[in-house]
Design an enzyme around this catalytic site. Structure first.
Site, mmCIF file in Angstrom:
data_model
loop_
_atom_site.group_PDB
_atom_site.id
_atom_site.type_symbol
_atom_site.label_atom_id
_atom_site.label_comp_id
_atom_site.label_asym_id
_atom_site.label_seq_id
_atom_site.Cartn_x
_atom_site.Cartn_y
_atom_site.Cartn_z
ATOM 1 N N TYR A 1 70.555 -12.721 -21.269
ATOM 2 C CA TYR A 1 69.560 -12.451 -20.242
ATOM 3 C C TYR A 1 69.270 -10.949 -20.160
ATOM 4 C CZ TYR A 1 66.945 -13.501 -15.949
ATOM 5 O OH TYR A 1 65.949 -13.671 -15.002
ATOM 6 N N SER B 1 74.619 -10.530 -15.233
ATOM 7 C CA SER B 1 73.264 -11.091 -15.228
ATOM 8 C C SER B 1 73.213 -12.491 -14.624
ATOM 9 C CB SER B 1 72.724 -11.148 -16.660
ATOM 10 O OG SER B 1 72.569 -9.859 -17.204
ATOM 11 N N HIS C 1 65.167 -12.395 -33.734
ATOM 12 C CA HIS C 1 65.206 -11.385 -34.801
ATOM 13 C C HIS C 1 66.015 -11.991 -35.943
ATOM 14 C CE1 HIS C 1 65.387 -7.722 -37.008
ATOM 15 N NE2 HIS C 1 66.538 -7.263 -36.525
#
Length: 340
Positions: free
Chosen positions: A26, A54, A109
């Site tokens: 997050y 988070s 990614h």
């Protein structure tokens, strides 16, 4: 491969209907993916450690939260948005045991898949959806009814519909509003690393710092040096972002444009380009990936020292002081560490 660009009309968000997407992490990208998907009507669960700071932020934003292992076991689509250096261990320890045949493992990614730090089983679909912008921009644009272009790619496709699922995911986070570009894991990973190192982060910041130091060492006021070599970069980049380099050159003075054409190539010359090619070669051969992974395994001693030295540079104090004179810069900040 031919360049294929898709938009909202080409993507079916219905492919995610009845499925749960687990967004693992997050941070900058994770909070944007989770919130945008949630606002697009997708069932989302955020995967975080129980001691993560988070956890409360995600719940406060109206999202369901579970441990990474619990989230992955529940979901049909698992998106890894954790840092590259931690992704492989999180995958092996908590994600892999919960994956079932036909599930979709997604990444923002291609680093760990391309360099084989993560090797999923053949019966799991593996896709990428990589927004071409920081997560805070991905979220901000979505809330404004806009989008950030996304790259999508397929690494494994046992179900035969992985591209369609990647397009649906990209639409869910707002990418279809701006354009979804099909690529490969190799192309995304290598061009992304090169852009960061040689231009966007490494090249640009090194050039700005060198410019600042040159003026200060010549006796000019640090505040003037900061404005001219760092602060005003945004003004130029915004013009290029809006409509290309020709648009920027049309907007600046003739003096600036002439200096651009005649002095720029003396700063960025053939030797600079040769060093850029060296950097690209290191990326393509996997040398950078190995160096980065070893640095993380060693406890990031060198990395943390570099961070500390950079933070202590006098230009940071000067910049902070100047930004204090412009309080409006804090309005609608892209990065609000209290929230994401």
């Amino acid at each position: 491969m031919p360049l294929n660009i898709y938009y909202d009309k080409d993507a079916d968000l219905g492919r995610l209907e009845g499925k749960t997407v687990a967004v693992i992490g997050y941070g900058s990208q994770g909070h944007a993916h989770a919130l945008n998907l949630h606002n697009s009507g997708v069932s989302v669960v955020v995967g975080l450690r129980k001691d993560s700071g988070s956890w409360a932020k995600a719940e406060g934003a109206g999202l369901r939260v579970a441990t990474p292992a619990e989230a992955a076991a529940e979901a049909e689509v698992v998106m890894l948005t954790v840092p590259d250096e931690t992704a492989a261990k999180i995958y092996s320890d908590e994600i892999a045991p919960g994956l079932e045949p036909g599930n979709y493992l997604a990444v923002a990614h291609g680093f760990n898949l391309h360099f084989q730090a993560i090797q999923p089983p053949d019966n799991v679909n593996v896709i990428m959806c990589a927004p071409k912008g920081p997560g805070h921009t991905v979220r901000g644009h979505y809330e404004e009814g806009k989008g950030v272009p996304c790259l999508v790619a397929v690494h494994q496709d046992p179900s035969g519909d992985s591209l369609q699922m990647a397009l649906a995911y990209a639409k869910g986070i707002g990418g279809g509003r701006a354009g979804i570009i099909e690529t490969t894991f190799k192309e995304e990973t290598e061009t992304d690393l090169f852009g960061e190192q040689a231009v966007l982060c490494g090249g640009l910041t090194a050039m700005m710092q060198a410019g600042y130091e040159t003026l200060v060492e010549a006796g000019y006021a640090p505040e003037m040096a900061y404005f001219e070599t760092i602060h005003e970069v945004k003004l130029i980049v915004d013009l290029i972002y809006e409509n290309g380099m020709a648009n920027m050159r049309y907007s600046v003075s003739n003096t600036a444009e002439y200096g651009d054409f005649t002095r720029g190539p003396r700063v960025i010359d053939a030797d600079t380009k040769a060093r850029m090619k060296e950097i690209l070669g290191e990326i393509q051969r996997g040398e950078f990936a190995r160096e980065f992974i070893v640095e993380n395994l060693s406890g990031n001693v060198s990395f943390n020292a570099m961070r500390r030295r950079a933070a202590e540079h006098p230009m940071e104090e000067v910049g902070g002081r100047l930004r204090g004179l412009m309080p409006w810069l804090k309005d609608n900040q892209l990065v609000d560490r209290s929230k994401n």
